[in-house]
Motif scaffolding. Structure first.
Motif, PDB file in Angstrom:
ATOM      1  N   LEU A   1      33.443  52.571  18.625  1.00 34.09           N
ATOM      2  CA  LEU A   1      34.894  52.376  18.707  1.00 34.09           C
ATOM      3  C   LEU A   1      35.380  51.399  17.643  1.00 34.09           C
ATOM      4  N   SER A   2      34.586  50.377  17.360  1.00 34.68           N
ATOM      5  CA  SER A   2      34.951  49.428  16.308  1.00 34.68           C
ATOM      6  C   SER A   2      35.002  50.119  14.950  1.00 34.68           C
TER       7      SER A   2
ATOM      8  N   ASP B   1      37.966  72.009   8.235  1.00 35.38           N
ATOM      9  CA  ASP B   1      37.362  70.930   7.458  1.00 35.38           C
ATOM     10  C   ASP B   1      36.828  69.795   8.332  1.00 35.38           C
ATOM     11  N   ILE B   2      36.357  70.113   9.533  1.00 37.08           N
ATOM     12  CA  ILE B   2      35.758  69.113  10.420  1.00 37.08           C
ATOM     13  C   ILE B   2      34.380  69.619  10.830  1.00 37.08           C
ATOM     14  N   SER B   3      33.368  68.795  10.575  1.00 38.22           N
ATOM     15  CA  SER B   3      31.988  69.245  10.766  1.00 38.22           C
ATOM     16  C   SER B   3      31.378  68.804  12.088  1.00 38.22           C
ATOM     17  N   ASP B   4      31.878  67.694  12.661  1.00 38.10           N
ATOM     18  CA  ASP B   4      31.296  67.235  13.919  1.00 38.10           C
ATOM     19  C   ASP B   4      32.265  66.301  14.637  1.00 38.10           C
ATOM     20  N   ASP B   5      31.833  65.780  15.789  1.00 38.02           N
ATOM     21  CA  ASP B   5      32.702  64.957  16.630  1.00 38.02           C
ATOM     22  C   ASP B   5      33.033  63.606  16.008  1.00 38.02           C
ATOM     23  N   VAL B   6      32.110  63.054  15.242  1.00 35.88           N
ATOM     24  CA  VAL B   6      32.382  61.768  14.599  1.00 35.88           C
ATOM     25  C   VAL B   6      33.454  61.922  13.528  1.00 35.88           C
TER      26      VAL B   6
ATOM     27  N   LYS C   1      38.909  61.010  11.484  1.00 37.31           N
ATOM     28  CA  LYS C   1      40.121  61.571  10.873  1.00 37.31           C
ATOM     29  C   LYS C   1      41.315  61.466  11.822  1.00 37.31           C
ATOM     30  N   LEU C   2      41.073  61.660  13.119  1.00 37.21           N
ATOM     31  CA  LEU C   2      42.147  61.541  14.102  1.00 37.21           C
ATOM     32  C   LEU C   2      42.723  60.131  14.093  1.00 37.21           C
ATOM     33  N   ALA C   3      41.857  59.127  14.035  1.00 35.43           N
ATOM     34  CA  ALA C   3      42.322  57.736  13.991  1.00 35.43           C
ATOM     35  C   ALA C   3      43.152  57.486  12.735  1.00 35.43           C
TER      36      ALA C   3
ATOM     37  N   ILE D   1      42.731  56.917  19.301  1.00 35.23           N
ATOM     38  CA  ILE D   1      41.307  56.609  19.389  1.00 35.23           C
ATOM     39  C   ILE D   1      40.682  57.403  20.524  1.00 35.23           C
ATOM     40  N   VAL D   2      39.666  58.215  20.198  1.00 40.25           N
ATOM     41  CA  VAL D   2      38.852  58.878  21.213  1.00 40.25           C
ATOM     42  C   VAL D   2      37.388  58.574  20.900  1.00 40.25           C
ATOM     43  N   LEU D   3      36.520  58.809  21.876  1.00 35.61           N
ATOM     44  CA  LEU D   3      35.102  58.493  21.689  1.00 35.61           C
ATOM     45  C   LEU D   3      34.316  59.755  21.360  1.00 35.61           C
ATOM     46  N   PRO D   4      33.600  59.778  20.231  1.00 31.61           N
ATOM     47  CA  PRO D   4      32.756  60.942  19.923  1.00 31.61           C
ATOM     48  C   PRO D   4      31.710  61.153  21.017  1.00 31.61           C
ATOM     49  N   GLY D   5      31.491  62.395  21.387  1.00 27.22           N
ATOM     50  CA  GLY D   5      30.552  62.692  22.469  1.00 27.22           C
ATOM     51  C   GLY D   5      29.126  62.291  22.171  1.00 27.22           C
ATOM     52  N   VAL D   6      28.754  62.252  20.888  1.00 29.13           N
ATOM     53  CA  VAL D   6      27.388  61.857  20.540  1.00 29.13           C
ATOM     54  C   VAL D   6      27.074  60.462  21.067  1.00 29.13           C
ATOM     55  N   THR D   7      28.106  59.645  21.239  1.00 27.65           N
ATOM     56  CA  THR D   7      27.929  58.279  21.731  1.00 27.65           C
ATOM     57  C   THR D   7      27.454  58.261  23.178  1.00 27.65           C
ATOM     58  N   VAL D   8      27.780  59.307  23.939  1.00 27.90           N
ATOM     59  CA  VAL D   8      27.356  59.359  25.346  1.00 27.90           C
ATOM     60  C   VAL D   8      26.324  60.465  25.577  1.00 27.90           C
ATOM     61  N   GLY D   9      25.804  61.015  24.472  1.00 26.50           N
ATOM     62  CA  GLY D   9      24.687  61.945  24.598  1.00 26.50           C
ATOM     63  C   GLY D   9      25.002  63.408  24.378  1.00 26.50           C
ATOM     64  N   LEU D  10      26.257  63.768  24.069  1.00 27.04           N
ATOM     65  CA  LEU D  10      26.604  65.167  23.824  1.00 27.04           C
ATOM     66  C   LEU D  10      27.305  65.294  22.476  1.00 27.04           C
TER      67      LEU D  10
END
Length: 417
Positions: free
Chosen positions: A25-26, A357-362, A367-369, A375-384
Motif C-alpha cells: 500500500l505504501s 495495456d494492463i498485465s497484472d494486478d500490481v 495505474k489506478l492510483a 487505492i486498492v490492494l493487489p490480490g497477489v498481496t493476499v495470495g491470489l
C-alpha cells in the motif's frame, strides 16, 4: 585507523515470499499523482475509523476517559492482562458458546496481530520442523509471523465458487505428522465470507482427524449482514481444541486502541495438558502488555455499548456491500464471484484478456492510483495473483465515487472492440 564493526543491515526485511500489505500500500500511495486535486479514496485497508459515520460509540469513549481520569491504571499490567478485562471478555465470548469461559481462558494482547504473534510463537515450540496450514487467500501477517517463528507454511485453498469455503479434501492432503495447527478467518478477510455452522463443524472434524488445533481469527465477529449468521469456531471446542483470536478493533471501530485477546475454547483441556497454554503464557511473559488503562475500560465498553450502535454499523456495512457488488457488476473487466456477507472486504478477479495495456494486478493498482487517486490492494498481496481486495467500509458517497472512478479507468484501458 577506521574501526571495524561486526554488524550491518541487509537493506530489506525478507521474512516471507508473500508481499506485506503495508509495504504494498505504501508503494501504491507513492504512485499517486500529486497534481490530482481530487480526494484520494482509500479502498485498500480495513480502517473505517477515518469516516465520521463510523465513529465508535460514545459509551466506549466515556469508558476510556473515566479509566484515565481515575488515576488507578497508570501501572504495569500482569502479562496475561488484568482480571476485570479478562472476566469481561470471557463473559462477552461466552454469550455465543454452548459452555462458559472463565477469566483463566482469556489472555489480553496488544490487538489481534499481537495475539497472532504470541500464538504462532507458542505453537512453533512444538517441534523444530512444525508446519501450519494457512488459507489462500488470507491475511498474510500469518505468513510473515510464521516465517519469524521458523514454522513451515502450507497454503490451503478457499473456493470462490463455494462462497470461499475451505477445500477440506485438499487441506487433508497437505497435512502430515508435523502439522500442528490450521488457521481459519471467519468472517473472512479478504473474502467477505461467513461460514455456516455446518461447514465449521466439518472443519472441526477434519482438524480432529488430523490431530491439529484450530486457530480461529474472529476479529470481524458479528460484522455480518447476509443470510448466514456468525457462529464462533469455539462452538465446536468439544470436537477440537480452538484458540480464538479477537479484538475490539473492528466491531467497535477502534483499531488504534490496540486491545485484543486469545481465548482458549477447549472444554476437554487438551491445550492445557499438551503444554500449549504454558507456551502461550511464557511468550506473553517476555512481551509487552496492552495499555492498562484501556484494559480497565473493557468491562464498561462491553457492558455499556448499546445494541443500536452495532446495528448501525452493520447496516452501514450492508449498504456499502450492496453498493460495491452492484457497481462492480457494471464493470465487464472485473468479476465478483459472490456478494460479501461479512467483514469489510470483497475479492474480485481481473479479466486481463479484456485490458489493452494492463498485465497484472500490481500494474492495475499502480495505474489506478496514478490516474484516479483510488487505492486498492493487489490480490497477489493476499495470495491470489490477478485479483484485487477492495475495502467497502467507508462513507457510501465516497465508495460510489471510488467505484465510479474504477469503472472509468477500466473503460479507458479496455481493448477497443
Amino acid at each position: 585507523m577506521e574501526n571495524k564493526w561486526n554488524f550491518q543491515g541487509n537493506g530489506e526485511l525478507k521474512l516471507a515470499p508473500t508481499p506485506r500489505i503495508r509495504g504494498v500500500l505504501s508503494m501504491i500511495m507513492q504512485n499517486l499523482n500529486k497534481d490530482d486535486q481530487r480526494t484520494t479514496i482509500p479502498l485498500g485497508i480495513g480502517d473505517p475509523s477515518a469516516f465520521p459515520c463510523f465513529r465508535t460509540s460514545i459509551s466506549a469513549e466515556d469508558a476510556i476517559v473515566e479509566s484515565v481520569r481515575s488515576g488507578k491504571f497508570n501501572c504495569y499490567s500482569p502479562s496475561v492482562g488484568i482480571l476485570p478485562a479478562r472476566r469481561a471478555i470471557a463473559d462477552y465470548l461466552s454469550n455465543d458458546l454452548p459452555y462458559k469461559l472463565s477469566p483463566d481462558d482469556v489472555y489480553v494482547t496488544i490487538g489481534c496481530t499481537h495475539a497472532i504473534e504470541m500464538v504462532l510463537t507458542a505453537i512453533s515450540l512444538s517441534s523444530p520442523v512444525a508446519n501450519i496450514l494457512l488459507p489462500r487467500p488470507g491475511f498474510t501477517f500469518y505468513d510473515t509471523r510464521a516465517a519469524c517463528s521458523n514454522l513451515e507454511v502450507r497454503l490451503y485453498d478457499l473456493l470462490p465458487e463455494k462462497g470461499w469455503e475451505v477445500d477440506l479434501e485438499a487441506l487433508e492432503a497437505l497435512a502430515d505428522e508435523y502439522t500442528v495447527a490450521m488457521v481459519i478467518i471467519n468472517p473472512g478477510n479478504p473474502c467477505g465470507s461467513v461460514y455456516t455452522s455446518q461447514h465449521l463443524k466439518k472443519i472441526a472434524e477434519t482438524a480432529r482427524k488430523l490431530g491439529i488445533l484450530v486457530i480461529a481469527d474472529e476479529v470481524y465477529n458479528h460484522l455480518t449482514f447476509g443470510s448466514t449468521p456468525f457462529v464462533p469456531m469455539g462452538t465446536f471446542g468439544s470436537i477440537v481444541p480452538v484458540l480464538t483470536l479477537g479484538s475490539i478493533s473492528k466491531r467497535w471501530i477502534v483499531p488504534g486502541w490496540r486491545l485484543g485477546w486469545i481465548a482458549t475454547c477447549d472444554p476437554n483441556a487438551i491445550l492445557q495438558n499438551s503444554g500449549i497454554i504454558k507456551s502461550i503464557t511464557g511468550c506473553l511473559e517476555v512481551s509487552s502488555d496492552a495499555p492498562t488503562f484501556i484494559q480497565a475500560a473493557i468491562p464498561q465498553i462491553i457492558e455499556n455499548t448499546k445494541e443500536d450502535f452495532f446495528l448501525k454499523i452493520v447496516e452501514m456495512l450492508r449498504g456499502a456491500a450492496d453498493i460495491c457488488f452492484d457497481k462492480l457488476d457494471e464493470i465487464p473487466c472485473i468479476t465478483c464471484p459472490s456478494k460479501p456477507e461479512g467483514s469489510m472486504f470483497v475479492m474480485v478477479k481481473l479479466n486481463l484478456s479484456l485490458f489493452d495495456d494492463i498485465s497484472d494486478d500490481v500494474e492495475f493498482s499502480l495505474k489506478l492510483a496514478k490516474e484516479e487517486s483510488v487505492i486498492v490492494l493487489p490480490g497477489v498481496t493476499v495470495g491470489l495473483k490477478n485479483w484485487l481486495r477492495i475495502t467497502f467500509a467507508c462513507d457510501h458517497s465516497i465508495l460510489e465515487d471510488g467505484l465510479g472512478r474504477i469503472k472509468g479507468f477500466c473503460e479507458r484501458h479496455a481493448k477497443k472492440q
